[in-house]
Structure formats: structure tokens, C-alpha cells
Design an enzyme around this catalytic site. Structure first.
Site, PDB file in Angstrom:
ATOM      1  N   ASP A 227       0.875  -1.163   0.000  1.00 20.20           N
ATOM      2  CA  ASP A 227       0.000   0.000   0.000  1.00 20.20           C
ATOM      3  C   ASP A 227       0.919   1.221   0.000  1.00 20.20           C
ATOM      4  OD1 ASP A 227      -2.057   1.796   0.014  1.00 20.20           O
ATOM      5  OD2 ASP A 227      -3.112   0.926   1.720  1.00 20.20           O
TER       6      ASP A 227
HETATM    7  C1  BGC Z   1      -4.876   3.501   0.021  1.00 16.87           C
HETATM    8  C2  BGC Z   1      -4.967   2.508  -1.123  1.00 16.87           C
HETATM    9  C3  BGC Z   1      -4.749   3.247  -2.425  1.00 16.87           C
HETATM   10  C4  BGC Z   1      -3.393   3.916  -2.380  1.00 16.87           C
HETATM   11  C5  BGC Z   1      -3.062   4.697  -3.636  1.00 16.87           C
HETATM   12  C6  BGC Z   1      -3.596   4.293  -0.017  1.00 16.87           C
HETATM   13  O1  BGC Z   1      -3.602   5.320   0.941  1.00 16.87           O
HETATM   14  O2  BGC Z   1      -4.969   2.798   1.247  1.00 16.87           O
HETATM   15  O3  BGC Z   1      -6.204   1.874  -1.129  1.00 16.87           O
HETATM   16  O4  BGC Z   1      -4.859   2.361  -3.496  1.00 16.87           O
HETATM   17  O5  BGC Z   1      -3.369   4.845  -1.292  1.00 16.87           O
HETATM   18  O6  BGC Z   1      -3.857   5.829  -3.745  1.00 16.87           O
END
Ligand code: BGC
Length: 749
Positions: A227
């Protein structure tokens, strides 16, 4: 493409294991490895060009905002998930995106989780089936998916560092199966590991999670992506099987990887393995098409949204709106709809349907007159008393008042959890005062996480649960209100009477860095139904404008602890509709406590008026199994199982039972096994009883006769202690002789 990592330098290989920037990977021009784009997801494409962020702050190119997972979950329809996934895949192609970040298949453990709008359900089967349908269809268009957030990311509070402390049975039965199903059934290109720790170890360097379970148990073949910003120790991540760090670290973590290999702390073969997996992503067929079907996808978004609306209550058949009705439309959400959640999934829509306009369009064709009052504001601007008085005046002159209520962007979002289930006070006041003067009142709700209906539910005639429906939600709600679409959604999560009734309540969101999943497997309806807690609406509830009857339940055991279930569904009303057949399994056999019932299969059937169809549902071994922590595997205990067709998690409409042979298990006895284990052992118990009876001294026989319940008192005592206390009631060599008998497999009971 595939690559032979030995043709690359160690520096080049390390460079491939982290992003170039926010959304792209690094190219290695010499080796012909291109850079690819990964972007959000899940229910639309958030393709940023200028400012880049993972919180949905900066703008992105216009794309279709399809219904978020909270809506798709309520559709109970893998076809809805698939059509949505395919359309997102096509839009990804239009933008040249190789990997779309989503879907999210985390379980809604608490109704307070700020990100529940991005997840499907409190049930792992429903989440997994919908997630797999989404991924299969998206990937069939070319780009890859990224199923997220692996794992146990069930809250936003402290999401970047909290440790989700969950026992293994609960992980295997509740929090992991949706991921497992997507991996096994849809072969996702990537899995995104979560920010949080699982039992004390960050998911991004949790080898048990990313390698033992994901790859070895489930056979995952793709790449694990972090993530955004989830990496705390890059070298530990490579050791655990975390292939691609996103976004990039400006080269800092690449240098750590190089240094660790040179120092002998990291096996270069593991780097090579991750390189192969990351490079394989560049071979996904995502070539840009440049075509965005704006109109077609908007129409599709409307259709899918309408499939997801849940009719919770419809007293006196107030809905659908009848021709000739004087309709008062009230509430800020009628003109400023809330249709998506805040944060990384935020889509810059191609267009947005306003409920009031869509209602006016349909009303015009039906001789329905429409008046409107704002009633309240979502951002606390304006005089609440004036607005409410205007709503009451408008409602008084109408036949039916429809109040559009819900939660605003400030009340729920990715990044934080709510601390209440209540609707804002001013909205509740409007609903109540409108309901007091309008002949009939309908409430339409828009929000991501469950809201309480208490304090006003009994005052109104109908409740339409819209959750968040995407950019065409306004049109979809109008379609349902006027009966253009017959509602067929069902709750994918329980609506409790009180927040305190939720099983996670005592342990949410945790403290001092830990959140203890103390309710174990009893999540959502599994707890409410088992404990008999009254709820406002149970999991699985949903009404229709027609009626259905389910008859002729037949269950056929097909051997090897599997079964086939047949049931006949009839549309007994006078309009076409869709019915969800919900099949639950209930048992109390086996050594562990099972929830009262668990959803094990479902299907949605479309039927014309008077039409009848027999559907067949398959129950495989897992439908009857529990995760046995001692054996480290799924076990089907021998015994009786009820197969139940239910209206919802509380109401059984038909039931049949089957007896399963179950898995043989070895219950090997030692002196540390309890007295109960020894006497209840199918092979050893009877022999031991007999030997004891014949070998007893007169004194022991007299004591046993005087105290027939004596054995019960010592059942949980280890045999070693029992022998010491009873001084010769059983000769130790008797036990030595019987021990080998216990190594033969017996049915699990
Ligand atoms: C979120 C993800 C997301 C990623 C990219 C993170 O903060 O938890 O779900 O895909 O950011 O935006």
C-alpha cells in the site's frame, strides 16, 4: 515480458523493486523493461497528471464513477461486479493504466470503519464472490487488478501502525477467505498488502502472510505491491515476499536492498524472484486505446446502481410512486447528491445525475407533480429552523414526501473512523417533522457506512437504502422510486439497533497500538444471530415490489462431504423482479463453537410475473469446515448439518438436514491428554472403561457407585494428575498399552 534477472546488475534489479514516482515503476531501458502505471481504483479510474497524492486531494482526469463496493455488495450479484469490473478495465485501457488498485475485499468488522464504503460486506463469501467476479472481468479487458488491503485492515484509526491481533481460526475463516477466493478463482495480477501489522508484524514484511499463506497455501502467482507508503523495512519486505514498494523512495530503499545483498543479509535469489514478478506486470495487455465511452458507461453506471438499491421498508406499498401523485422532494442530497466516498478512490466524474432532476424527468411522463425544499444543509450553513419550516410547508401540501438524508463528506471518509451511527440531528428533525405532516413519507439514504434508523424509522412509511451509488445514482434512485426498476438489493451488513450491540464494540478501534479481535469468528450477523440480539434489519434483508415463494428444497450429499442443493423459486406477484436465494449452513457438531448459521452459497434469479425456476447450488467441503488450529488445516467434523434457505440471516424459510462422515482425525493420547479425552476416545474409551471396571478394588468400586458424577468433575484434568490423585484407580501400564490404539484415525467429532 519475462526477464532473466542475471542479465541485470544488482542495482538495476533493486531499482525495479520500488516505484519511480507516485504512480509508475522504473523502466530499465538497456534491458527493454518499460515503465507501467498503477492507479486507483476500485470503482473508477483516478488518473492523476499534475499533483499526485494517495488521498484524493489533487485532481484527476474525468472518468466514470461506478457504484462503490458498498453498493455492489448490496446487489448480491456477481454479474453486477463483473460488468463494473469490465467497464473499469476498459477505462483503464483508455488511459493506458496497467494495474488498477482494487477491489477492496476487507471485512466490515465495525460499522464505524471510515472505509466501509469501499468494501463489500461483513461476510467473506459474499465479498469473495463479488471480488473475484470484478477481477476476472477487469483482467479479461487486459489490465491487471490489485486486490487489497491484505490483510486485516478493518479500521482507519491508526491504520498505518496498529497491530490487528487476530487468532488464526478467525483469520482463516473470516478475514482471509475473500482474498483466498479472488486468488484462486481470478488469478489477480497483484495483491496489495495493508498498512497495519497483523499479530505484531507489519503486513508489508509478514512472511507468513505474503509467502506461507498467499503463495504456498493459495498458489498466488502475481506480484505483491505495498500500500502507498506501507513499507517500514524494505529488506524485511523482500525477505517476506513483498515485491514492489509504492510509491518510490527516491532510490533510498533500493540502496538498502543492494547493501543487504552485498552484506550477505539478503539472498540475491529472492531479489531475482521479485524482479521476475514485477517485470511480468509489464507484459499485461494494457496498450492505451484512447476511447472512453462516456455515454455508454454512464448508462451502465445507472443500471448497476439501480441493481444495488435496497428497499428496507415499504408499508402500505407507498412505493413505487403512483401516477397523479403530488410529490414533495426534500433534503440537500436531492440536489447535491453524495454518491462516492472520500480519499484515494475519489473519481472526477464525467457527469453527475441529480436526483431532483431525474425525478422531474420521470414525473413528467406520469402526471406526477414535484415540489422541492432544501430542508437542511450538509455543511451546517444556513438557518436550520428556517430550512426545516420550509420543508414542513412543502410536505404539508403533498401526497408523498421523499426526504433525501445521509452523511456528508466531512462525516465519513478514508483516513478516519466515525464515532457514531447517528444521522445529524437537523436531518432527524426534518424527517420527523415532515413525517408528522405529510400523508406518506419516504426516506432515501445516502452514506457509506451503516447509519442508525432509530428515532425516526417508525414514523415513516418507506426507507430506500441507497448507500453510495456512483455518478448515476440520482437516476438509479429515480428509477427505483417510480418502479422503472424493481429493487432487488439486500443488505450485505447488519443494521443494528445500537452501536453497542455490534460484536466489535468492546474492542474497536483498540488502544496502545493494538486492536484485539476479541469477538473471534462471531463477526456481524454471525454474532447477532447466534446471541439472538434484536437488530433493526438483519444481514440479507431486502424487499421487492413483487413477491417470491421458495419451495421444494432438496439436499443431496454427493460424497466426500459435499452436497448439491436444489430449490424452486416462483415470482408470485404481478411484476418482473429479482430474488436472491440465500443458503446458510448450521451445525453444532465438532470441537469448536460455530456461529448459529453461515452464508455458504447464494444466487440471484430474475423472474417474470408468475414465472418459476429451479436453481441448483453446490456446497463444497469448505461449506462445512472449520479451521482447526491444532492440525493447521480445514476439518469437516462428522455429524448433522442443517442446510437452510433464508430470507435473511434471522429468518429461515426452509430447512433440510444431512449427515456427513467428516474427516478422520488422529486423536493421539498421552498422559497430558485429559481424562475426558481418554474416556471419550472412540477406540480407547470403551476398552479403558472396561479395564477400569474389571480391575477396580472394592474400595474404588464403592466410591464410584457413591459418586456417579465423579468423572464429570475430573474430565478436564490431565491424566497425569488424575493418576497421581487417585493413587491406582488406573494402572499406568494399562494406559501405556492403550496409547498405540489412539494413533488410528477416527471421525472428527
Ligand atoms: C490507500 C490505497 C490506495 C493507495 C493509492 C492508499 O492510501 O490505502 O487503497 O490504493 O493509497 O492511492
Amino acid at each position: 515480458m519475462t526477464i532473466d534477472p542475471t542479465t541485470l546488475s544488482l542495482e538495476q534489479k533493486a531499482a525495479l523493486l520500488s516505484g519511480r514516482d507516485f504512480w509508475t515503476t522504473k523502466p530499465i531501458d538497456d534491458a527493454g523493461v518499460p515503465s507501467i502505471v498503477l492507479t486507483d481504483g476500485p470503482h473508477g479510474i483516478r488518473c492523476q497528471e499534475a499533483g499526485q497524492d494517495h488521498l484524493g486531494i489533487h485532481g484527476s482526469r474525468p472518468a466514470t464513477c461506478f457504484p462503490p463496493a458498498v453498493a455492489v455488495g448490496s446487489s448480491w450479484d456477481p454479474d453486477v461486479a463483473a460488468r463494473l469490473g469490465a467497464a473499469v478495465g476498459r477505462e483503464a485501457r483508455a488511459f493506458g493504466v496497467a494495474v488498477v488498485l482494487g477491489p477492496g475485499v476487507n471485512i466490515k468488522r465495525s460499522p464505524l470503519c471510515g472505509r466501509n464504503f469501499e468494501y463489500y460486506s461483513e461476510d467473506p463469501l459474499l465479498s469473495g464472490v463479488l471480488g473475484a467476479a470484478h477481477v476476472n472481468a477487469l483482467q479479461a479487458e487486459g489490465p491487471g487488478a490489485s486486490v487489497k488491503h491484505f490483510a486485516a485492515n478493518n479500521q482507519e484509526t491508526e491504520r498505518m501502525r496498529v497491530s490487528a491481533d487476530v487468532d488464526e481460526r478467525t483469520l482463516r475463516e473470516i478475514y482471509l477467505p475473500a482474498f483466498e477466493r479472488v486468488v484462486r478463482d481470478a488469478d489477480p495480477a497483484t495483491v496489495m498488502c495493508s498498512y497495519n501489522k497483523v499479530n505484531g508484524v507489519y503486513a508489508s514484511h509478514n512472511r507468513w502472510l505474503l509467502t506461507d499463506v498467499l503463495r504456498e497455501d493459495w498458489g498466488f502467482r502475481g506480484a505483491v505491491v505495498s500500500d502507498w507508503g506501507a513499507v517500514s523495512d524494505r529488506v524485511a519486505g523482500v525477505l517476506a515476499g513483498m515485491d514492489l514498494e509504492m510509491p518510490g523512495s527516491g532510490g533510498a530503499t533500493d540502496a538498502q536492498v543492494v547493501e543487504a545483498v552485498r552484506a550477505g543479509r539478503l539472498d540475491e535469489a529472492l531479489v531475482d524472484q521479485s524482479v521476475r514478478r514485477v517485470v511480468a506486470l509489464t507484459a499485461l495487455p494494457y496498450e492505451p486505446t484512447g476511447n472512453l465511452d462516456v455515454e455508454g458507461h454512464h448508462a451502465l453506471a445507472r443500471e448497476l446502481a439501480a441493481e444495488s438499491v435496497v428497499l428496507l421498508k415499504n408499508d402500505g406499498e407507498v412505493l413505487p410512486v403512483r401516477p397523479g401523485t403530488r410529490l414533495a422532494v426534500i433534503g440537500a442530497f436531492a440536489t447535491a447528491p453524495r454518491f462516492q466516498g472520500g480519499g484515494s478512490s475519489h473519481i472526477n466524474t464525467t457527469r453527475t445525475d441529480l436526483p431532483l432532476e431525474e425525478i422531474r424527468t420521470l414525473a413528467g411522463k406520469r402526471d406526477v407533480t414535484v415540489t422541492h425544499a432544501e430542508g437542511f444543509t450538509v455543511d451546517d450553513e444556513g438557518d436550520a429552523d428556517d430550512l426545516r419550516a420550509g420543508a414542513v410547508r412543502t410536505a404539508r401540501d403533498a401526497d408523498v414526501a421523499v426526504v433525501f438524508a445521509g452523511l456528508g463528506d466531512r462525516q465519513e471518509s478514508e483516513g478516519f473512523d466515525r464515532d457514531t451511527l447517528l444521522l445529524p440531528d437537523d436531518q432527524v428533525a426534518v424527517i420527523r417533522e415532515v413525517a408528522a405532516v405529510a400523508p406518506r413519507t419516504v426516506v432515501v439514504l445516502s452514506h457509506g457506512g451503516v447509519v442508525s434508523l432509530e428515532g425516526w424509522h417508525d414514523d415513516v412509511d418507506a426507507v430506500v437504502e441507497g448507500f453510495l451509488l456512483g455518478q448515476a445514482g440520482g437516476g438509479a434512485l429515480a428509477d427505483v422510486l417510480f418502479g422503472v426498476v424493481n429493487p432487488s438489493g439486500h443488505l450485505a451488513e447488519t443494521i443494528p439497533l445500537r452501536l453497542e450491540d455490534n460484536p466489535s464494540w468492546l474492542n474497536f478501534p483498540g488502544e496502545q497500538g493494538h486492536v484485539r479481535y476479541g469477538e473471534g469468528v462471531l463477526v456481524g450477523y454471525r454474532y447477532y444471530a447466534t446471541a439472538g440480539v434484536p437488530v433493526r434489519y438483519p444481514f440479507g434483508h431486502g424487499l421487492s415490489y413483487t413477491s417470491f415463494a421458495t419451495t421444494g428444497l432438496e439436499v443431496e450429499a454427493t460424497g466426500d462431504d459435499r452436497a448439491v442443493v436444489r430449490v424452486t423459486v416462483a415470482n408470485t406477484g404481478d411484476r418482473a423482479g429479482k430474488h436472491v436465494v440465500q443458503l446458510y449452513v448450521s451445525t453444532d457438531t465438532g470441537p469448536v463453537r460455530r456461529p448459529l448459521r453461515e452464508l455458504r452459497a447464494f444466487t440471484k434469479v430474475a423472474l417474470g410475473p408468475g414465472e418459476t425456476r429451479t436453481v441448483e447450488l453446490v456446497l463444497d467441503r469448505r461449506a462445512f469446515a472449520y479451521w482447526d488450529v491444532e492440525r493447521g488445516e480445514w476439518v469437516v467434523p462428522a455429524g448433522l448439518y442443517a442446510v437452510q434457505i433464508c430470507h435473511n440471516a434471522y429468518e429461515v424459510s426452509a430447512q433440510a438436514t444431512i449427515t456427513l462422515t467428516g474427516d478422520p482425525v488422529v486423536r493421539e493420547l498421552t498422559l497430558d491428554s485429559t481424562v475426558g479425552d481418554w474416556f471419550s476416545h472412540p477406540a480407547v474409551g470403551p476398552v479403558l472403561t472396561e479395564r477400569m471396571r474389571t480391575g477396580m478394588t472394592e474400595e474404588h468400586a464403592r466410591q464410584a457407585a457413591e459418586n456417579p458424577d465423579g468423572l464429570k468433575m475430573v474430565e478436564s484434568m490431565p491424566m497425569r494428575q488424575f493418576l497421581a490423585f487417585t493413587n491406582g484407580a488406573i494402572a499406568p501400564d494399562t494406559l501405556e498399552q492403550l496409547m498405540p490404539l489412539s494413533t488410528t484415525p477416527v471421525p472428527a467429532k
